[in-house]
Design a protein around this motif. Structure first.
Motif, short mmCIF file in Angstrom:
data_model
loop_
_atom_site.label_atom_id
_atom_site.label_comp_id
_atom_site.label_asym_id
_atom_site.label_seq_id
_atom_site.Cartn_x
_atom_site.Cartn_y
_atom_site.Cartn_z
N PRO A 66 0.81 -1.23 0.00
CA PRO A 66 0.00 0.00 0.00
C PRO A 66 0.84 1.27 0.00
O PRO A 66 0.47 2.26 -0.63
N HIS A 67 1.98 1.25 0.68
CA HIS A 67 2.84 2.44 0.70
C HIS A 67 3.49 2.68 -0.66
O HIS A 67 3.71 3.84 -1.04
N VAL A 69 2.09 1.93 -3.55
CA VAL A 69 1.02 2.52 -4.37
C VAL A 69 0.87 4.00 -4.04
O VAL A 69 0.77 4.85 -4.94
N TRP A 70 0.84 4.32 -2.75
CA TRP A 70 0.71 5.73 -2.38
C TRP A 70 1.88 6.54 -2.90
O TRP A 70 1.69 7.64 -3.44
N PRO A 110 -4.86 7.35 -4.78
CA PRO A 110 -4.41 6.12 -4.10
C PRO A 110 -5.47 5.50 -3.20
O PRO A 110 -5.52 4.27 -3.07
N LEU A 114 -6.53 1.65 -3.76
CA LEU A 114 -6.36 0.67 -2.69
C LEU A 114 -7.69 0.07 -2.25
O LEU A 114 -7.76 -1.12 -1.94
N SER A 117 -8.79 -2.38 -5.03
CA SER A 117 -7.95 -3.57 -5.09
C SER A 117 -8.01 -4.40 -3.80
O SER A 117 -7.60 -5.57 -3.80
N ALA A 119 -6.23 -3.84 -1.14
CA ALA A 119 -4.96 -3.76 -0.40
C ALA A 119 -5.10 -2.75 0.73
O ALA A 119 -5.64 -1.66 0.54
N ALA A 120 -4.62 -3.11 1.91
CA ALA A 120 -4.77 -2.23 3.07
C ALA A 120 -3.74 -2.59 4.12
O ALA A 120 -3.17 -3.69 4.12
N GLN A 121 -3.50 -1.65 5.03
CA GLN A 121 -2.70 -1.95 6.21
C GLN A 121 -3.47 -2.90 7.12
O GLN A 121 -4.70 -2.99 7.07
N ASP A 175 -15.68 0.29 3.36
CA ASP A 175 -14.28 0.16 3.78
C ASP A 175 -14.01 1.09 4.97
O ASP A 175 -14.39 2.26 4.96
N VAL A 237 -3.87 4.95 3.04
CA VAL A 237 -3.63 3.54 3.37
C VAL A 237 -4.44 3.08 4.57
O VAL A 237 -4.51 1.87 4.83
#
Length: 458
Positions: A66-67, A69-70, A110, A114, A117, A119-121, A175, A237
């Protein structure tokens, strides 16, 4: 003796405009921006270019998906902002085109990528799971955590951000990080929004801007804050600390605006129900209220804050006391069944990891810092919102540095507290300070030659 009343000479429109802020056409004269802000506006391109460099460096060095992507999206957004700011040398470039390009590239794009997709922390998954557990079992905590991701180190109020997904299923709008983001932005908007005041000429209210033009408009201020890399990254994120610091800033702003104190107390209690790091807000905010609005107002706010926090925490703690202590007390202190992954090389962690008895030393330093801040509140209580935010930022900064289980990301709390009220208040006082303006210049009436004043009466 009898004398005629002399003809009064009306003040010139120029003089009236200078004293009232009203120009020759009867409209408010444009505010004069401080020299410092003008310099920042002229050098906005350098600021955005530095942000782009930070984002690109993070994208190429981090091992977190995720980072990365950001970092890629934010580097493009910040680079575009630098180009726009460099092409436009006026002050508008700082607040408009460049800022919104940065917000688009560093937050919105972003975040959408995220969320779509998936994707996440790990924090996002923890909060969403806790929301489902709270809905179905009455407690957001697993009774027997075995792995790091099984732990939920947050107070029960944080589970509310996971309820949308538990109630309505998987979707972009359920989310948890979307609700983190919306809560933070809404809190900061209402923090920046000032009470409506009437213009010096007695016209329509000026809404969120002061009559003398001090400070940026709420939307511009929030956009500039959201584009700051330390804020934009967790917004995209999924940073659980942003809604906490948003409620903390809102609490201080409400405390500075006076009133009954109930609204400030409710905001304090809401922040305290999310995470332990918000609890230092209570003494600072209540002291500010006691100094500016009186002890009775502070007491009313304290009752409201403790009631809200207790309503969120006590039922859950009583439902499963063992799980509550394991997740919320022992795990953040590094004393749980699984060691906390919060191991950034700050002084507290370095002491605990490399010095015999270092954990006790770090704890002693933490207690000493807390006592020092408490004594400072008694000796020199803060009298403005900005002073209270600074005191709270110092206390939190010391605590984050001295806690054995800590992360660099937690520093967003003192950064936002220390910087926000400086950005929204040019005068250095409260962000919600009410303007003090001169009344309109009196226009003497044309004398009536038939009226005479005698020494004994009218």
């Amino acid at each position: 003796m009898t004398m005629m009343k002399g003809t009064a000479t009306p003040a010139s429109r120029t003089a009236r405009g200078v004293l009232t802020g009203v120009g020759h056409l009867g409209q408010a004269s444009p505010p004069v921006l401080p020299e410092r802000r003008s310099v920042l506006a002229r050098r906005a391109w350098a600021y955005w270019l530095g942000c782009a460099g930070f984002a690109l460096t993070l994208a190429t060095t981090t091992g977190l998906g995720p980072h990365r992507v950001w970092g890629g999206c934010a580097a493009v957004g910040y680079g575009t902002a630098a180009l726009l700011a460099g092409a436009r040398r006026d002050s508008r470039a700082w607040h408009r085109a460049g800022t919104w390009a940065a917000v688009l590239g560093a937050v919105l794009v972003p975040l959408v990528v995220l969320v779509v997709s998936g994707a996440a922390q790990s924090e996002v998954g923890v909060v969403e799971r806790s929301g489902a557990l709270l809905l179905h079992t009455g407690s957001p905590y697993l009774p027997h955590p075995a792995h790091t991701v099984d732990y939920d180190p947050y107070l029960p109020g944080m589970a509310l951000f996971g309820l949308p997904r538990a109630l309505f299923g998987v979707g972009p709008l359920t989310d948890a990080r979307v609700w983190f983001c919306l809560t933070f932005l809404a809190c900061m908007f209402f923090t920046a929004r000032r009470p409506a005041v009437r213009s010096p000429a007695g016209g329509r209210p000026t809404g969120g801007r002061l009559a003398d033009g001090r400070g940026p408009a709420p939307v511009s201020a929030v956009a500039l804050l959201a584009a700051f890399p330390a804020v934009a990254l967790p917004l995209a994120v999924g940073g659980v600390d942003l809604p906490v610091v948003g409620l903390m800033c809102l609490s201080l702003a409400l405390a500075g605006r006076g009133g009954s104190g109930t609204a400030a107390g409710v905001a304090m209690g809401a922040a305290a129900a999310l995470k332990w790091t918000a609890w230092p807000l209570l003494p600072v905010g209540l002291v500010l209220l006691a100094v500016t609005a009186g002890r009775r107002t502070a007491l009313r706010a304290a009752l409201a804050a403790l009631s809200v926090a207790a309503l969120a925490v006590v039922p859950v703690a009583l439902a499963d006391p063992h799980a509550f202590v394991e997740h919320v007390v022992l795990f953040p202190l590094g004393e749980g069944g699984v060691r906390s992954p919060a191991t950034s090389p700050l002084p507290g962690h370095l002491l605990a990891a490399h010095v015999p008895g270092g954990a006790a030393l770090a704890t002693a330093g933490l207690v000493a810092a807390a006592l020092g801040v408490t004594v400072s509140l008694l000796i020199r209580p803060p009298r403005t919102v900005r002073a209270a935010a600074d005191r709270l930022a110092v206390g939190l900064g010391l605590a984050i540095c001295l806690i054995p289980a800590t992360r660099f990301g937690y520093l967003v709390l003192p950064l936002v507290l220390a910087g926000w009220f400086r950005c929204t208040s040019r005068s250095g006082g409260s962000a919600s300070a009410r303007p003090v303006s001169l009344p309109p210049w009196p226009v003497p009436r044309r004398p009536d030659s038939s009226r005479q004043l005698s020494g004994g009466g009218a």
